[in-house]
Design a protein around this motif. Structure first.
Motif, PDB file in Angstrom:
ATOM      1  N   ASN A 144     -41.300  -9.622 134.233  1.00  0.00           N
ATOM      2  CA  ASN A 144     -42.647  -9.123 133.973  1.00  0.00           C
ATOM      3  C   ASN A 144     -42.642  -8.479 132.592  1.00  0.00           C
ATOM      4  O   ASN A 144     -41.765  -8.696 131.798  1.00  0.00           O
ATOM      5  CB  ASN A 144     -43.033  -8.074 135.028  1.00  0.00           C
ATOM      6  CG  ASN A 144     -42.872  -8.606 136.427  1.00  0.00           C
ATOM      7  OD1 ASN A 144     -43.108  -9.787 136.690  1.00  0.00           O
ATOM      8  ND2 ASN A 144     -42.460  -7.750 137.345  1.00  0.00           N
ATOM      9  N   ARG A 145     -43.593  -7.638 132.349  1.00  0.00           N
ATOM     10  CA  ARG A 145     -43.584  -6.810 131.153  1.00  0.00           C
ATOM     11  C   ARG A 145     -43.214  -5.411 131.575  1.00  0.00           C
ATOM     12  O   ARG A 145     -43.372  -5.022 132.730  1.00  0.00           O
ATOM     13  CB  ARG A 145     -44.949  -6.817 130.456  1.00  0.00           C
ATOM     14  CG  ARG A 145     -45.246  -8.103 129.746  1.00  0.00           C
ATOM     15  CD  ARG A 145     -44.203  -8.525 128.732  1.00  0.00           C
ATOM     16  NE  ARG A 145     -43.995  -7.494 127.735  1.00  0.00           N
ATOM     17  CZ  ARG A 145     -42.886  -7.400 127.003  1.00  0.00           C
ATOM     18  NH1 ARG A 145     -41.897  -8.243 127.164  1.00  0.00           N
ATOM     19  NH2 ARG A 145     -42.779  -6.467 126.115  1.00  0.00           N
ATOM     20  N   VAL A 146     -42.740  -4.596 130.642  1.00  0.00           N
ATOM     21  CA  VAL A 146     -42.235  -3.258 130.910  1.00  0.00           C
ATOM     22  C   VAL A 146     -43.260  -2.385 131.616  1.00  0.00           C
ATOM     23  O   VAL A 146     -42.944  -1.634 132.506  1.00  0.00           O
ATOM     24  CB  VAL A 146     -41.793  -2.587 129.580  1.00  0.00           C
ATOM     25  CG1 VAL A 146     -41.414  -1.146 129.820  1.00  0.00           C
ATOM     26  CG2 VAL A 146     -40.665  -3.367 128.988  1.00  0.00           C
TER      27      VAL A 146
ATOM     28  N   LEU B 245     -45.239   8.957 127.994  1.00  0.00           N
ATOM     29  CA  LEU B 245     -45.150   9.559 126.667  1.00  0.00           C
ATOM     30  C   LEU B 245     -45.409   8.578 125.529  1.00  0.00           C
ATOM     31  O   LEU B 245     -45.804   8.999 124.442  1.00  0.00           O
ATOM     32  CB  LEU B 245     -43.781  10.222 126.470  1.00  0.00           C
ATOM     33  CG  LEU B 245     -43.502  11.434 127.357  1.00  0.00           C
ATOM     34  CD1 LEU B 245     -42.080  11.937 127.138  1.00  0.00           C
ATOM     35  CD2 LEU B 245     -44.509  12.545 127.092  1.00  0.00           C
ATOM     36  N   LEU B 246     -45.172   7.305 125.764  1.00  0.00           N
ATOM     37  CA  LEU B 246     -45.398   6.316 124.711  1.00  0.00           C
ATOM     38  C   LEU B 246     -46.807   5.740 124.799  1.00  0.00           C
ATOM     39  O   LEU B 246     -47.338   5.575 125.902  1.00  0.00           O
ATOM     40  CB  LEU B 246     -44.379   5.178 124.827  1.00  0.00           C
ATOM     41  CG  LEU B 246     -42.932   5.532 124.525  1.00  0.00           C
ATOM     42  CD1 LEU B 246     -42.026   4.354 124.817  1.00  0.00           C
ATOM     43  CD2 LEU B 246     -42.773   5.966 123.077  1.00  0.00           C
ATOM     44  N   PRO B 247     -47.397   5.427 123.649  1.00  0.00           N
ATOM     45  CA  PRO B 247     -48.704   4.748 123.687  1.00  0.00           C
ATOM     46  C   PRO B 247     -48.575   3.418 124.433  1.00  0.00           C
ATOM     47  O   PRO B 247     -47.553   2.737 124.346  1.00  0.00           O
ATOM     48  CB  PRO B 247     -49.031   4.525 122.214  1.00  0.00           C
ATOM     49  CG  PRO B 247     -48.177   5.497 121.463  1.00  0.00           C
ATOM     50  CD  PRO B 247     -46.957   5.718 122.295  1.00  0.00           C
ATOM     51  N   LYS B 248     -49.630   3.053 125.167  1.00  0.00           N
ATOM     52  CA  LYS B 248     -49.594   1.847 126.010  1.00  0.00           C
ATOM     53  C   LYS B 248     -49.201   0.594 125.229  1.00  0.00           C
ATOM     54  O   LYS B 248     -48.411  -0.213 125.699  1.00  0.00           O
ATOM     55  CB  LYS B 248     -50.950   1.620 126.687  1.00  0.00           C
ATOM     56  CG  LYS B 248     -51.322   2.709 127.660  1.00  0.00           C
ATOM     57  CD  LYS B 248     -50.523   2.601 128.925  1.00  0.00           C
ATOM     58  CE  LYS B 248     -50.995   3.644 129.913  1.00  0.00           C
ATOM     59  NZ  LYS B 248     -49.964   4.230 130.693  1.00  0.00           N
ATOM     60  N   ASP B 249     -49.747   0.422 124.024  1.00  0.00           N
ATOM     61  CA  ASP B 249     -49.424  -0.787 123.257  1.00  0.00           C
ATOM     62  C   ASP B 249     -47.961  -0.796 122.801  1.00  0.00           C
ATOM     63  O   ASP B 249     -47.355  -1.844 122.647  1.00  0.00           O
ATOM     64  CB  ASP B 249     -50.372  -0.950 122.067  1.00  0.00           C
ATOM     65  CG  ASP B 249     -50.361   0.248 121.132  1.00  0.00           C
ATOM     66  OD1 ASP B 249     -50.021   1.355 121.585  1.00  0.00           O
ATOM     67  OD2 ASP B 249     -50.697   0.075 119.950  1.00  0.00           O
ATOM     68  N   THR B 250     -47.362   0.368 122.622  1.00  0.00           N
ATOM     69  CA  THR B 250     -45.960   0.456 122.218  1.00  0.00           C
ATOM     70  C   THR B 250     -45.028   0.086 123.358  1.00  0.00           C
ATOM     71  O   THR B 250     -43.974  -0.507 123.140  1.00  0.00           O
ATOM     72  CB  THR B 250     -45.639   1.889 121.737  1.00  0.00           C
ATOM     73  OG1 THR B 250     -46.586   2.260 120.754  1.00  0.00           O
ATOM     74  CG2 THR B 250     -44.256   1.976 121.158  1.00  0.00           C
ATOM     75  N   VAL B 251     -45.413   0.431 124.577  1.00  0.00           N
ATOM     76  CA  VAL B 251     -44.565   0.162 125.736  1.00  0.00           C
ATOM     77  C   VAL B 251     -44.272  -1.327 125.852  1.00  0.00           C
ATOM     78  O   VAL B 251     -43.149  -1.727 126.161  1.00  0.00           O
ATOM     79  CB  VAL B 251     -45.231   0.709 127.027  1.00  0.00           C
ATOM     80  CG1 VAL B 251     -44.473   0.261 128.254  1.00  0.00           C
ATOM     81  CG2 VAL B 251     -45.308   2.225 126.972  1.00  0.00           C
TER      82      VAL B 251
END
Length: 192
Positions: A187-189, A111-117
């Protein structure tokens, strides 16, 4: 292919519940027939999500969900596992907490834009996952309460049962939330 698999699995479970409902109503066990009828609606839920929201959940999550429904409704209620095994209810609530936490992960990633995640705080993600699993447990207890009141069923066995169910739901969600917290710090989310 994934969409067809989700539809097939959901329909298969719903058809089993329909057959069970017919047999149970014919045999005079209306309360268990109502459990089987609710299985039809819950089994079709993933299809409803796809149709009305254009949102597809992951196939492993849907398989896990259907297995949970089978354990809860067919084994637990209809086949009396809840009465034969005292720990069955708590096990399923723990599993449902894990299932809901995994759903929360799937939701925020889709649901969230990839860059926001990538910009989300790991603590925000932890709170979201844990809160989502608790919310699901509360909604399930509301369902049980309404079934007891409206259809004279016996799904809730008093305050102690409800509270132990909610605590166990939360414990399952907490396990996943802690796992995601530690994993996302390494890692990253988006890699969770």
């Amino acid at each position: 292919m994934k969409r067809k698999a989700i539809i097939g699995i959901s329909l298969f479970y719903s058809i089993i519940c329909l057959i069970l409902a017919i047999v149970l109503f014919i045999n005079g066990t209306q309360n268990l027939g109502l459990v089987a009828l609710s299985g039809i609606a819950l089994g079709l839920f993933p299809i409803g999500i796809m149709i009305f929201t254009k949102f597809e959940l992951g196939l492993p999550l849907i398989c896990f969900y259907i297995l949970f429904l089978f354990g809860s409704q067919i084994l637990g209620s209809i086949d009396n596992f809840y009465q034969h095994f005292v720990w069955w209810d708590l096990l399923l609530h723990f599993i449902s907490g894990i299932l809901l936490a995994c759903l929360a992960i799937d939701l925020y990633k889709k649901l969230l834009p990839k860059d926001t995640v990538y910009e989300l705080s790991t603590w925000f993600i932890f709170i979201f996952i844990f809160s989502f699993s608790i919310m699901g447990g509360v909604l399930w207890e509301i369902y049980e309460y309404l079934a007891d009141v409206l259809f004279d069923m016996n799904l809730q066995h008093g305050n102690a049962d409800t509270m132990s169910d909610l605590i166990t739901d939360g414990a399952g969600g907490l396990v996943v939330a802690i796992w995601v917290l530690f994993r996302s710090r390494k890692n990253r989310v988006a890699d969770v």
